[in-house]
Design an enzyme around this catalytic site. Structure first.
Site, short mmCIF file in Angstrom:
data_model
loop_
_atom_site.label_atom_id
_atom_site.label_comp_id
_atom_site.label_asym_id
_atom_site.label_seq_id
_atom_site.Cartn_x
_atom_site.Cartn_y
_atom_site.Cartn_z
CG HIS A 1 62.48 13.28 8.21
ND1 HIS A 1 62.03 13.87 7.08
CD2 HIS A 1 63.28 12.25 7.82
CE1 HIS A 1 62.53 13.24 6.02
NE2 HIS A 1 63.29 12.25 6.45
CE1 TYR B 1 59.19 18.68 3.52
CE2 TYR B 1 60.90 20.28 4.02
CZ TYR B 1 60.53 19.02 3.60
OH TYR B 1 61.50 18.11 3.26
#
Length: 353
Positions: free
Chosen positions: A63, A328
């Site tokens: 993203h 992440y």
């Protein structure tokens, strides 16, 4: 190139579509002891994401292209019988969010994949946070970190062509029948012209914990008040511009719809949906009022780790959740370290995006 690939049919089409959007789950790695050391790690997964999309210093490994948003969430109290989390009581909490398209290329055209993402950080009065990353598809392609890693490997571009090997992509899907529901969705999926008209699903299951300590398995989605008009976006960067234009006319709203599982509904397999007749509760309204650039806005330094949860929400037994959290963190450390050392010319280019 990505737009051209989107038009190609067969397994190749699926490979391109899945290759970028699957970065939405941000990889999977060693966490909680569910993988043996040396076999798979967050570092290996993020390395594979980089091998597939290239390295763009200072950007998220998934993203990479997005926009910061700000607003509020207003709870209506309807979920209080199932969760003691403060944000579900009647009242308002601040929100810092981010819309994005999947993939690690911050210069990809907005039409490069049919999936959009919504990430949110909601902060309660007691300081506890709920961070959630959702995507505009109702089901995930694979159920395990190992399968995701294998898919990324199958989709790694071949040297000299810059494209995945269709035979490897096809072989992966043929060996993984659990991808059928996702592939069925992909067949009719088209890139939307606006972040504002999409619904966003949690994909993974979670558990709500009520005041008595009882646990309730749930999934959720954000459902927009805005409706799609069937138009296609124009240019390569239409999503952010559309969002600014819409917000100039007034706030954008979504309703948080929480689905309660029945006994026996799968909570550890994101490839399987729950029956449509399951009870659904409208828990409140997300209202977004402004955008900020992703390079200088408040979302820039937020790691939207799905395991940052307030009291009253817990992770389920879905193995993708601890895996997402681990990867992440690895991605966050890489991009923030790189950003601190970017030369002036690279930083100027980054901020121009």
């Amino acid at each position: 190139m990505r737009r051209a690939l989107w038009r190609v049919g067969g397994w190749w089409r699926y490979g391109v579509i899945v290759g970028a959007p699957l970065a939405l789950a941000a990889g999977f790695g060693y966490a909680g002891g569910w993988l043996a050391p040396g076999r798979l790690s967050a570092q290996k997964l993020v390395d594979q994401l980089q091998a597939n999309a290239g390295v763009h210093p200072g950007y998220r490994r998934n993203h990479a292209k997005g926009v910061c948003v700000a607003g509020t969430f207003t709870g209506n109290g309807a979920l209080q019988p199932y969760s003691r989390a403060q944000l579900f009581a009647p009242g308002v909490v601040p929100v810092v969010g981010r819309f994005a398209i999947p993939g690690g290329n911050p210069y990809a055209p907005d039409s490069s994949a049919p999936i959009r993402s919504m990430a949110l950080r909601l902060t309660q009065a007691n300081g506890q946070q709920w961070r959630t990353g959702m995507n505009s598809m109702p089901v995930f392609p694979v159920a395990t970190p190992q399968a995701f890693y294998a898919l990324l490997q199958a989709q790694q571009p071949v040297a000299g062509t810059g494209k995945p090997d269709p035979a490897k992509v096809g072989a992966f899907f043929a060996a993984h029948p659990e991808t059928a529901a996702f592939l069925a969705w992909v067949k009719g999926a088209k890139p939307s012209s606006s972040y504002a008209v999409d619904s966003y699903w949690s994909l993974n299951a979670f558990e709500l914990v009520d005041a008595q300590g009882a646990h309730h398995a749930v999934r959720w989605r954000m459902v927009p008040e805005a409706t799609a008009d069937g138009s296609a976006g124009q240019g390569e960067d239409y999503l952010a511009a559309d969002l600014v234009q819409r917000l100039a006319a007034g706030p954008l709203r979504w309703h948080l719809r929480v689905t309660l599982a029945d006994p026996g509904d799968p909570t550890s397999d994101a490839t399987r949906t729950w029956p449509a007749e399951r009870r659904e509760i409208d828990a409140g309204t997300l209202e977004l009022t402004a955008t900020q650039p992703q390079d200088s806005g408040p979302c820039r330094d937020i790691n939207y780790d799905p395991l940052v949860l307030p009291d009253g929400i817990q992770a389920s037994d879905d193995p993708l959740l601890p895996a997402r959290s681990a990867a992440y963190a690895d991605s966050y450390l890489r991009r923030t370290s790189e950003e601190a050392h970017l030369p002036d010319s690279a930083m100027a280019k980054k901020e121009a995006r």
